[in-house]
Design a protein around this motif. Sequence first.
Motif, PDB file in Angstrom:
ATOM      1  N   THR A  66      -3.520   1.057   1.531  1.00 38.71           N
ATOM      2  CA  THR A  66      -3.251   2.098   0.537  1.00 38.71           C
ATOM      3  C   THR A  66      -4.562   2.655  -0.013  1.00 38.71           C
ATOM      4  OG1 THR A  66      -1.148   1.071  -0.044  1.00 38.71           O
ATOM      5  CG2 THR A  66      -2.059   2.612  -1.630  1.00 38.71           C
ATOM      6  N   GLN A  67      -5.528   1.781  -0.264  1.00 40.05           N
ATOM      7  CA  GLN A  67      -6.831   2.243  -0.742  1.00 40.05           C
ATOM      8  C   GLN A  67      -7.542   3.082   0.324  1.00 40.05           C
ATOM      9  OE1 GLN A  67      -7.761   2.114  -3.905  1.00 40.05           O
ATOM     10  NE2 GLN A  67      -5.786   1.105  -4.208  1.00 40.05           N
ATOM     11  N   LYS A  68      -7.446   2.644   1.564  1.00 39.57           N
ATOM     12  CA  LYS A  68      -8.050   3.404   2.669  1.00 39.57           C
ATOM     13  C   LYS A  68      -7.370   4.769   2.787  1.00 39.57           C
ATOM     14  CE  LYS A  68      -8.939   3.213   7.608  1.00 39.57           C
ATOM     15  NZ  LYS A  68      -8.789   2.464   8.860  1.00 39.57           N
ATOM     16  N   PHE A  69      -6.038   4.781   2.695  1.00 46.11           N
ATOM     17  CA  PHE A  69      -5.278   6.021   2.763  1.00 46.11           C
ATOM     18  C   PHE A  69      -5.683   6.970   1.642  1.00 46.11           C
ATOM     19  CE2 PHE A  69      -1.569   8.284   0.992  1.00 46.11           C
ATOM     20  CZ  PHE A  69      -1.341   9.185   2.009  1.00 46.11           C
ATOM     21  N   ARG A  70      -5.798   6.452   0.420  1.00 40.26           N
ATOM     22  CA  ARG A  70      -6.170   7.275  -0.732  1.00 40.26           C
ATOM     23  C   ARG A  70      -7.515   7.959  -0.487  1.00 40.26           C
ATOM     24  NH1 ARG A  70      -5.177   7.740  -6.106  1.00 40.26           N
ATOM     25  NH2 ARG A  70      -3.631   6.102  -6.172  1.00 40.26           N
ATOM     26  N   THR A 112       7.348   0.170  13.233  1.00 42.71           N
ATOM     27  CA  THR A 112       8.120   0.183  11.983  1.00 42.71           C
ATOM     28  C   THR A 112       7.732   1.328  11.059  1.00 42.71           C
ATOM     29  OG1 THR A 112       6.613  -1.373  10.869  1.00 42.71           O
ATOM     30  CG2 THR A 112       8.479  -2.323  12.064  1.00 42.71           C
ATOM     31  N   LEU A 113       6.938   2.252  11.545  1.00 47.05           N
ATOM     32  CA  LEU A 113       6.588   3.425  10.740  1.00 47.05           C
ATOM     33  C   LEU A 113       7.792   4.348  10.693  1.00 47.05           C
ATOM     34  CD1 LEU A 113       4.481   5.034   9.157  1.00 47.05           C
ATOM     35  CD2 LEU A 113       3.779   6.074  11.316  1.00 47.05           C
ATOM     36  N   LEU A 114       8.233   4.661   9.503  1.00 46.10           N
ATOM     37  CA  LEU A 114       9.394   5.520   9.298  1.00 46.10           C
ATOM     38  C   LEU A 114       8.959   6.868   8.759  1.00 46.10           C
ATOM     39  CD1 LEU A 114      11.690   2.887   7.528  1.00 46.10           C
ATOM     40  CD2 LEU A 114      11.638   3.480   9.954  1.00 46.10           C
ATOM     41  N   LEU A 141       1.355  11.958   6.874  1.00 45.96           N
ATOM     42  CA  LEU A 141       2.035  11.510   8.094  1.00 45.96           C
ATOM     43  C   LEU A 141       1.061  11.431   9.265  1.00 45.96           C
ATOM     44  CD1 LEU A 141       4.523  10.806   9.789  1.00 45.96           C
ATOM     45  CD2 LEU A 141       4.937  13.251  10.033  1.00 45.96           C
ATOM     46  N   LEU A 142       0.241  12.438   9.431  1.00 46.79           N
ATOM     47  CA  LEU A 142      -0.722  12.437  10.538  1.00 46.79           C
ATOM     48  C   LEU A 142      -1.702  11.282  10.409  1.00 46.79           C
ATOM     49  CD1 LEU A 142      -1.383  16.264  10.958  1.00 46.79           C
ATOM     50  CD2 LEU A 142      -0.049  14.758  12.440  1.00 46.79           C
ATOM     51  N   TRP A 143      -2.133  11.002   9.190  1.00 50.96           N
ATOM     52  CA  TRP A 143      -3.037   9.877   8.977  1.00 50.96           C
ATOM     53  C   TRP A 143      -2.342   8.570   9.372  1.00 50.96           C
ATOM     54  CZ3 TRP A 143      -2.830   5.367   6.311  1.00 50.96           C
ATOM     55  CH2 TRP A 143      -4.000   4.627   6.286  1.00 50.96           C
ATOM     56  N   ALA A 144      -1.125   8.388   8.906  1.00 49.91           N
ATOM     57  CA  ALA A 144      -0.390   7.154   9.188  1.00 49.91           C
ATOM     58  C   ALA A 144      -0.170   6.973  10.689  1.00 49.91           C
ATOM     59  CB  ALA A 144       0.939   7.147   8.442  1.00 49.91           C
ATOM     60  N   GLN A 145       0.200   8.056  11.382  1.00 52.43           N
ATOM     61  CA  GLN A 145       0.403   7.970  12.825  1.00 52.43           C
ATOM     62  C   GLN A 145      -0.881   7.600  13.558  1.00 52.43           C
ATOM     63  OE1 GLN A 145       2.072  11.892  13.488  1.00 52.43           O
ATOM     64  NE2 GLN A 145       4.079  11.003  13.886  1.00 52.43           N
ATOM     65  N   LEU A 148      -2.271   3.540  11.066  1.00 49.93           N
ATOM     66  CA  LEU A 148      -1.552   2.349  10.598  1.00 49.93           C
ATOM     67  C   LEU A 148      -1.409   1.265  11.661  1.00 49.93           C
ATOM     68  CD1 LEU A 148       1.334   3.392   8.189  1.00 49.93           C
ATOM     69  CD2 LEU A 148      -0.620   1.925   7.742  1.00 49.93           C
ATOM     70  N   ALA A 149      -0.882   1.598  12.819  1.00 51.33           N
ATOM     71  CA  ALA A 149      -0.667   0.589  13.859  1.00 51.33           C
ATOM     72  C   ALA A 149      -1.987  -0.041  14.293  1.00 51.33           C
ATOM     73  CB  ALA A 149       0.052   1.208  15.061  1.00 51.33           C
ATOM     74  N   GLN A 150      -2.991   0.790  14.458  1.00 46.03           N
ATOM     75  CA  GLN A 150      -4.320   0.303  14.864  1.00 46.03           C
ATOM     76  C   GLN A 150      -4.889  -0.638  13.806  1.00 46.03           C
ATOM     77  OE1 GLN A 150      -6.974   3.538  15.903  1.00 46.03           O
ATOM     78  NE2 GLN A 150      -8.656   2.527  14.891  1.00 46.03           N
ATOM     79  N   ASP A 151      -4.792  -0.245  12.542  1.00 48.91           N
ATOM     80  CA  ASP A 151      -5.319  -1.080  11.460  1.00 48.91           C
ATOM     81  C   ASP A 151      -4.535  -2.390  11.345  1.00 48.91           C
ATOM     82  OD1 ASP A 151      -7.131   0.939  11.020  1.00 48.91           O
ATOM     83  OD2 ASP A 151      -6.244   1.615   9.128  1.00 48.91           O
TER      84      ASP A 151
END
Length: 161
Positions: A66-70, A112-114, A141-145, A148-151
């Motif tokens: 979440t911190q990385k995403f922010r 599990t990314l929704l 969404l683009l960031w998560a795709q 997330l899985a890689q991290d």
Amino acid sequence: MWPSHFEPSTRSLQNTKISTIHLQHFPTISSKPIFKNTTAKPLRATKTPQKYVYPDPIPQFAEYETQKFRAELSRKVLKDKETFGDDLHSVIDVCSQILGEFLLKEYGGPGTLLVEPFTDMLVALKEKELPGAPLAARASLLWAQSYLAQDWEIWNSKSPN
């Protein structure tokens, strides 16, 4: 020359010759099998199918990600500061809070990314009448795709099991 099972005939119709071919009647195909496999056995389910169980969410991963995403979302939307104006930080807060809750409660690794957290972002930003809702939700969404899985894989390869 016509094959033996054809019976050609010719008729005249107003000075035009028409050839007609009569096919012999062929026997119908039986619905009985031609040969029988006596070694085949009926298929039976021996066990219930195995289901893949995804890992539970990891609170430390959720907090870190979440911190990385922010930070990444801030960097991305800062390029469109004119779209967000003075509400830039509020937009980032809403998106980060929603993604953080999803990571904490539901994300269990790749597969599990929704889409729900990102549609929730869009709805929440619009309800709060914050500018750039579609842009922020799409960037999230683009960031998560992309990450997330890689991290998740990196995180779990470092943790002792």
